[in-house]
Design a protein around this motif. Structure first.
Motif, PDB file in Angstrom:
ATOM      1  N   MET A  36       0.922  -1.056  -0.141  1.00  0.00           N
ATOM      2  CA  MET A  36      -0.117   0.045   0.003  1.00  0.00           C
ATOM      3  C   MET A  36       0.820   1.248   0.064  1.00  0.00           C
ATOM      4  SD  MET A  36      -2.826   0.918   2.669  1.00  0.00           S
ATOM      5  CE  MET A  36      -3.766  -0.759   2.572  1.00  0.00           C
ATOM      6  N   ILE A  38       0.661   4.847   0.636  1.00  0.00           N
ATOM      7  CA  ILE A  38       0.182   6.079   0.975  1.00  0.00           C
ATOM      8  C   ILE A  38       1.295   7.557   0.919  1.00  0.00           C
ATOM      9  CG2 ILE A  38      -0.985   7.272   2.967  1.00  0.00           C
ATOM     10  CD1 ILE A  38      -2.225   4.393   3.214  1.00  0.00           C
ATOM     11  N   VAL A  91       1.251   1.740   6.334  1.00  0.00           N
ATOM     12  CA  VAL A  91       0.764   2.896   6.400  1.00  0.00           C
ATOM     13  C   VAL A  91       1.565   3.745   7.321  1.00  0.00           C
ATOM     14  CG1 VAL A  91      -1.292   4.091   7.125  1.00  0.00           C
ATOM     15  CG2 VAL A  91      -1.598   1.951   6.371  1.00  0.00           C
ATOM     16  N   THR A  95       3.496   7.224   6.164  1.00  0.00           N
ATOM     17  CA  THR A  95       3.057   8.574   6.523  1.00  0.00           C
ATOM     18  C   THR A  95       4.298   9.171   7.108  1.00  0.00           C
ATOM     19  OG1 THR A  95       1.079   7.604   7.654  1.00  0.00           O
ATOM     20  CG2 THR A  95       1.773   9.611   8.634  1.00  0.00           C
ATOM     21  N   TYR A 230      -2.909  12.112  -2.427  1.00  0.00           N
ATOM     22  CA  TYR A 230      -4.022  11.464  -1.922  1.00  0.00           C
ATOM     23  C   TYR A 230      -5.192  11.072  -2.800  1.00  0.00           C
ATOM     24  CZ  TYR A 230      -1.398  12.105   2.422  1.00  0.00           C
ATOM     25  OH  TYR A 230      -0.397  12.136   3.404  1.00  0.00           O
TER      26      TYR A 230
ATOM     27  N   PHE B 106      -6.068   4.146  11.555  1.00  0.00           N
ATOM     28  CA  PHE B 106      -4.979   5.029  11.398  1.00  0.00           C
ATOM     29  C   PHE B 106      -5.602   6.462  11.254  1.00  0.00           C
ATOM     30  CE2 PHE B 106      -0.984   6.749   9.479  1.00  0.00           C
ATOM     31  CZ  PHE B 106      -0.347   6.860  10.864  1.00  0.00           C
ATOM     32  N   ILE B 108      -5.340   9.845  10.498  1.00  0.00           N
ATOM     33  CA  ILE B 108      -4.615  10.922   9.937  1.00  0.00           C
ATOM     34  C   ILE B 108      -5.393  12.465   9.847  1.00  0.00           C
ATOM     35  CG2 ILE B 108      -2.734  11.570   8.445  1.00  0.00           C
ATOM     36  CD1 ILE B 108      -2.499   9.086   7.216  1.00  0.00           C
ATOM     37  N   VAL B 166      -7.634   6.066   5.780  1.00  0.00           N
ATOM     38  CA  VAL B 166      -6.520   7.062   5.728  1.00  0.00           C
ATOM     39  C   VAL B 166      -6.756   7.895   4.456  1.00  0.00           C
ATOM     40  CG1 VAL B 166      -4.204   7.339   4.563  1.00  0.00           C
ATOM     41  CG2 VAL B 166      -4.344   6.023   6.407  1.00  0.00           C
ATOM     42  N   VAL B 167      -7.360   7.623   3.361  1.00  0.00           N
ATOM     43  CA  VAL B 167      -7.502   8.538   2.164  1.00  0.00           C
ATOM     44  C   VAL B 167      -8.854   9.357   2.652  1.00  0.00           C
ATOM     45  CG1 VAL B 167      -8.141   8.701  -0.125  1.00  0.00           C
ATOM     46  CG2 VAL B 167      -6.848   6.731   0.732  1.00  0.00           C
ATOM     47  N   ILE B 170      -7.801  12.056   5.105  1.00  0.00           N
ATOM     48  CA  ILE B 170      -7.090  13.326   4.522  1.00  0.00           C
ATOM     49  C   ILE B 170      -8.118  14.163   3.683  1.00  0.00           C
ATOM     50  CG2 ILE B 170      -5.536  13.597   2.579  1.00  0.00           C
ATOM     51  CD1 ILE B 170      -3.992  13.020   4.886  1.00  0.00           C
ATOM     52  N   MET B 171      -9.035  13.393   2.927  1.00  0.00           N
ATOM     53  CA  MET B 171     -10.107  14.386   2.160  1.00  0.00           C
ATOM     54  C   MET B 171     -10.857  15.129   3.111  1.00  0.00           C
ATOM     55  SD  MET B 171      -9.526  13.397  -0.988  1.00  0.00           S
ATOM     56  CE  MET B 171      -7.958  12.724  -1.066  1.00  0.00           C
ATOM     57  N   ILE B 353       8.450   8.835  13.669  1.00  0.00           N
ATOM     58  CA  ILE B 353       7.683   8.138  13.015  1.00  0.00           C
ATOM     59  C   ILE B 353       8.247   6.680  12.083  1.00  0.00           C
ATOM     60  CG2 ILE B 353       5.534   7.588  11.445  1.00  0.00           C
ATOM     61  CD1 ILE B 353       4.793  10.564  12.003  1.00  0.00           C
TER      62      ILE B 353
END
Lengths: 307, 374
Positions: A36, A38, A91, A95, A230, B106, B108, B166-167, B170-171, B353
């Motif tokens: 994946m 991202i 993920v 990030t 994104y 997750f 974000i 996640v997507v 963010i949107m 991270i």
């Protein structure tokens, strides 16, 4: 309002779609191999920054483009080391790449150019007028306002489709994304395949990023990608991890962006701040209405280790 | 409520979800003597060493840089207060990220939820005609509701349509930024007539009290500490917290034991959004007294680093928030005396991270080396 779909809007839609098409293709390659991705957003910023810095230093946007692709490969390789070699949470690692891309490029602007936030303008990639086609009535204007990087996006889509779905190498790559154990027992080097796919996806994302800096506006600005990495990911999911539907989704998002820009100029009915949200809203709606869990590669997100 | 129970269930699973692998790693770390503080310190040291090239490239040297950072964050009463002020939204945001992470989510979207939370608390803080402490409570509640609302859409999409959060989060972030810019734009519905890109001032009754005059430190910091204790209790001492963690650790097992994982997912995301909204509310009602557009310098993204550095437990998140509070507070003097961009904090966040993400791999490697030498 009645001239919403003029040729100018079509050209603008293409210009806004191309920086989504490249990262969407990159995401597709990576996810089809089971990782994946991202981190497209951060990789785009790396591409946009290195491209501008090298175009600034050498005076040639073409060398800038090459440097951007190299920077993207590096960023992709970094994510590959984290996710494929070290089996980190994909993920979380992506990030880290996103924040690293955003933070590093922003921190380097004052170091390279001695100003905060925005680089000085650099030479842009110039549009290429296609002989004959550009003389066509009506649509001719399209063929005199696109750069090599625009045509490249569609060629890249064709190439990615061909390799992924019409060659043995593509079949092996997709096998790594559907069932790495089966691929492994059939002799496919899963880790090497995934590593290459993720690294390549970095170059694709960087191409989208450098398009923004060396075609669209001709300079680098901190966090200039504005979530396009994104959006590209959303387009890829909306396109159910397939090349042509993903390409269409990118064109659709590009068109929405072009229309909202046009509306900002043409009408005072909608506040421009809200119009700017249109592509993100569309992406959210697309994800809400059309996605099916079953269409994702079966092993995406799962690290692979021989046991 | 037995911690080893979760451990057993997780190790039963041949393919734990990546999030479960990371929470499981953090749990094993805490099970060892000094493992947790050692991992915490090593991560910080590695991240601070890794940003050294930037320090040199900006024309400074480590000694000057770290002295400026330390003086700006801990050098006097005001500096210490600024560190605690900066740590407050980071702590609440970190708790938001950690809570979602325990449920396998997750988030974000903390940045966007924080923005909407701040907006909602400002609206109630300005307009609601309530007396005294009730007004403050209502404004705080409005902020939490706003954050939860902003997390609700990704939560429902995740639980019912399987769309990766996640997507969508963010949107939602970008939608929140647009909404905020619109509401306080010069002709926007919430814009102040005297202050550009901001709302009017919140009524005094909706403000957090100052607790360490003459500094700007406000009671929102104490609230954040209280919430940290509450979250420890909720996650580790209540059935609901247990269901949340078991759903994150192994959704299949959770379902077999009759847990409605969809409902748990939605609730965890709403709770996470509410905590993020609270972070925004605390900034508006405590620090600024009004909503400013882009008041957050990226707390929502730093919060991810805070939660992961804090090994996803509330107390660890508190310590990590103090570390990032020091960075944020000290970065002002750092930028002024050495010219090192404040974007450096984003780089440190990213490095933290990244280093946390590879820790399980490092631990695996260490274990193998130890086995071989034995």
């Amino acid at each position: 309002m009645n001239d919403l779909l003029t040729m100018a809007v079509v050209v603008s839609a293409l210009h806004l779609a191309v920086p989504l098409i490249y990262p969407a293709l990159g995401g597709l390659i990576s996810e089809r191999s089971g990782v994946m991705n991202i981190g497209l957003e951060g990789m785009m910023l790396v591409g946009a920054f290195t491209g501008t810095a090298f175009a600034y230093a050498t005076g040639s946007p073409w060398l800038g483009l090459l440097a951007a692709l190299a920077g993207g490969l590096l960023a992709g390789a970094l994510l590959a080391v984290l996710c494929v070699t070290l089996r980190a949470d994909q993920v979380v690692a992506a990030t880290a790449i996103n924040l690293l891309g955003a933070g590093l490029t922003a921190a380097f602007v004052p170091i390279v150019w001695n100003v905060d936030g925005t680089s000085p303008p650099v030479h842009k990639l110039t549009a290429w007028t296609v002989p004959l086609l550009a003389d066509l009535p009506g649509i001719g204007v399209i063929f005199s306002s696109l750069t090599a990087l625009d045509y490249g996006a569609f060629l890249a889509a064709l190439a990615v489709w061909w390799v992924l779905f019409r060659t043995d190498a593509g079949l092996r790559l997709r096998a790594c994304g559907e069932s790495p154990e089966a691929a492994d027992s059939a002799g496919v080097p899963v880790l090497r395949t995934r590593f290459l796919a993720v690294t390549m996806s970095g170059a694709f994302a960087a191409a989208g990023g450098v398009y923004l800096s060396l075609v669209s506006i001709g300079l680098f600005q901190a966090s200039m990608t504005q979530g396009r990495g994104y959006l590209a990911l959303a387009a890829m999911i909306f396109g159910k991890w397939r090349v042509w539907p993903a390409l269409l989704a990118c064109l659709l998002f590009g068109l929405a962006d072009a229309v909202q820009l046009r509306l900002q100029i043409a009408s005072t009915l909608f506040p421009s701040e809200l119009l700017l949200a249109l592509p993100y809203l569309l992406a959210l709606l697309a994800l809400a209405t059309f996605v099916g869990r079953a269409s994702a590669p079966a092993a995406v997100g799962r690290p692979f280790a021989r046991t | 409520m037995n911690p080893t129970l979760i451990e057993e269930i997780v190790t039963d699973e041949p393919n734990p979800t990546p999030a479960a692998a990371l929470t499981g790693y953090a749990r094993r770390l805490r099970g060892t003597l000094l493992g947790a503080p050692a991992a915490f310190l090593l991560t910080i040291v590695a991240a601070l060493l890794a940003v050294l090239p930037i320090v040199y490239l900006a024309g400074s040297d480590p000694a000057t840089a770290y002295r400026a950072l330390a003086h700006g964050s801990l050098g006097n009463q005001n500096a210490i207060a600024e560190t605690l002020i900066q740590a407050t939204p980071l702590l609440l945001g970190g708790l938001a990220v950690a809570t979602a992470f325990h449920a396998g989510l997750f988030n974000i979207g903390v940045e966007g939820q924080l923005v909407v939370g701040g907006l909602c608390s400002a609206v109630v803080g300005i307009h609601a005609p309530l007396p005294g402490i009730l007004h403050l409570a209502a404004s705080v509640a409005a902020g939490m509701a706003g954050g939860a609302l902003w997390a609700a859409i990704p939560a429902l999409l995740k639980a019912h349509r399987g769309v990766h959060e996640v997507v969508t989060t963010i949107m939602m972030n970008y939608l929140a930024f647009s909404l905020s810019r619109y509401l306080v734009a010069s002709d926007g519905p919430l814009a102040s007539t005297t202050q550009p890109s901001a709302t009017d001032r919140v009524t005094d009754s909706a403000r957090f009290a100052l607790i360490w005059t003459p500094t700007r430190l406000h009671a929102g910091f104490l609230l954040a500490l209280l919430v940290t204790a509450l979250m420890t209790w909720y996650l580790y001492r209540t059935p609901a917290g247990f269901r949340l963690r078991i759903t994150g650790a192994n959704p299949t097992t959770a379902r077999f034991h009759g847990i409605n994982t969809r409902r748990v997912t939605v609730r965890a995301m709403l709770l996470s959004g509410a905590l993020a909204g609270l972070a925004g509310a605390v900034e508006v009602l405590g620090l600024y007294g009004r909503y400013y557009d882009s008041f957050s310098p990226g707390y929502g993204y730093d919060a991810i680093a805070v939660a992961l550095l804090g090994q996803l437990v509330p107390f660890g998140t508190l310590v990590a928030a103090l570390f990032f509070g020091i960075l944020r507070a000290g970065s002002v003097e750092l930028a002024a005396t050495t010219g090192i961009s404040r974007e450096m904090i984003g780089v440190v966040s990213a490095l933290v991270i990244g280093f946390v993400a590879v820790q399980p791999a490092v631990a695996r490697l260490l274990a193998r080396v130890l086995r071989r030498t034995r």
